[in-house]
Design a protein around this motif. Sequence first.
Motif, PDB file in Angstrom:
ATOM      1  N   ARG A  11     -64.895  17.116  -3.054  1.00  0.00           N
ATOM      2  CA  ARG A  11     -64.777  15.672  -2.846  1.00  0.00           C
ATOM      3  C   ARG A  11     -63.558  15.220  -3.624  1.00  0.00           C
ATOM      4  O   ARG A  11     -63.195  15.848  -4.622  1.00  0.00           O
ATOM      5  N   SER A  12     -62.991  14.092  -3.267  1.00  0.00           N
ATOM      6  CA  SER A  12     -61.982  13.486  -4.129  1.00  0.00           C
ATOM      7  C   SER A  12     -62.728  12.897  -5.316  1.00  0.00           C
ATOM      8  O   SER A  12     -63.622  12.067  -5.144  1.00  0.00           O
ATOM      9  N   ILE A  13     -62.381  13.347  -6.499  1.00  0.00           N
ATOM     10  CA  ILE A  13     -63.076  12.919  -7.725  1.00  0.00           C
ATOM     11  C   ILE A  13     -62.199  11.904  -8.452  1.00  0.00           C
ATOM     12  O   ILE A  13     -61.035  12.167  -8.745  1.00  0.00           O
ATOM     13  N   GLN A 187     -70.750  13.273   0.825  1.00  0.00           N
ATOM     14  CA  GLN A 187     -69.607  13.556   1.695  1.00  0.00           C
ATOM     15  C   GLN A 187     -69.046  12.261   2.288  1.00  0.00           C
ATOM     16  O   GLN A 187     -69.811  11.371   2.668  1.00  0.00           O
ATOM     17  N   ARG A 188     -67.739  12.154   2.303  1.00  0.00           N
ATOM     18  CA  ARG A 188     -67.099  10.966   2.870  1.00  0.00           C
ATOM     19  C   ARG A 188     -67.108  11.050   4.403  1.00  0.00           C
ATOM     20  O   ARG A 188     -67.209  12.129   4.969  1.00  0.00           O
ATOM     21  N   PRO A 189     -66.989   9.876   5.064  1.00  0.00           N
ATOM     22  CA  PRO A 189     -67.084   9.867   6.534  1.00  0.00           C
ATOM     23  C   PRO A 189     -66.084  10.821   7.181  1.00  0.00           C
ATOM     24  O   PRO A 189     -64.955  10.942   6.722  1.00  0.00           O
ATOM     25  N   ARG A 190     -66.519  11.467   8.217  1.00  0.00           N
ATOM     26  CA  ARG A 190     -65.650  12.356   8.981  1.00  0.00           C
ATOM     27  C   ARG A 190     -65.845  12.109  10.469  1.00  0.00           C
ATOM     28  O   ARG A 190     -66.950  11.764  10.904  1.00  0.00           O
ATOM     29  N   LEU A 191     -64.780  12.292  11.214  1.00  0.00           N
ATOM     30  CA  LEU A 191     -64.864  12.181  12.664  1.00  0.00           C
ATOM     31  C   LEU A 191     -65.744  13.301  13.199  1.00  0.00           C
ATOM     32  O   LEU A 191     -65.800  14.382  12.594  1.00  0.00           O
TER      33      LEU A 191
END
Length: 201
Positions: A11-13, A187-191
């Motif tokens: 993840r981006s921390i 988890q961040r949104p993903r297409l």
Amino acid sequence: MELTQVIEQRRSIRKFREDPITDAMIEELLTAARLAPSGSNIQPARFVVVKTPTMKEKLGTCTPYKFITRAPVIFVCCADRASLATRDRRVGELLEIGAFTDVEMDAIDLEAYTAAQMDAFAAREYLSMNAAIAIEQMVLRAVDLGLGSCWIGRFDKEKAREILELDDDTQIVVLLPVGYPAQSPPQRPRLPLERLVLKTV
Ligand SMILES: Cc1cc2nc3c(=O)[nH]c(=O)nc-3n(C[C@H](O)[C@H](O)[C@H](O)COP(=O)(O)O)c2cc1C
């Protein structure tokens, strides 16, 4: 850690614990960058390793993302423009060690490598692409070591260049703060996968 796990868990921390990271870990991260592939094997990725509070604070003035100053280390990820002029030598090395021996391909013309010039835009794009591969290898290795990081593209590159006293051959690409995560975001949104595939032909 399994590679699939590393990829899924990254993840981006943006929040870091205060604990320092060891020089051995820093070397591991740089080694991951070193092993990255690059076009014609020119290996343009370069890094400034920022550890001192003073320098971190100064870099913090270059970006709205002040959290970077809380990371124990900030890698200023760069690309060496001069590496473009080493393409013929690097390809020569590859030929020497047999990287293309018995490979189905048209013959390599080393003179064409020497003669080929990219315009400034193409060169910038090419160097950024090559540096990005090395950077993401560091990002993934960081996860493997229990660390977190965040790519920072939004910052004043000219100001950072002045602060770090970097020469004009050095193209600054991104900042990468690294440290032990003080957050574990979902988890961040993903297409959806279907959106990625334009067509199968
Ligand atoms: C080239 C690049 C530039 C980025 N720049 C920033 C940035 O300036 N600030 C920031 O907070 N995050 C930045 N990010 C992180 C993205 O926002 C993040 O990757 C995205 O939201 C997906 O979240 P994830 O990394 O946790 O999966 C950047 C990521 C990349 C790959």
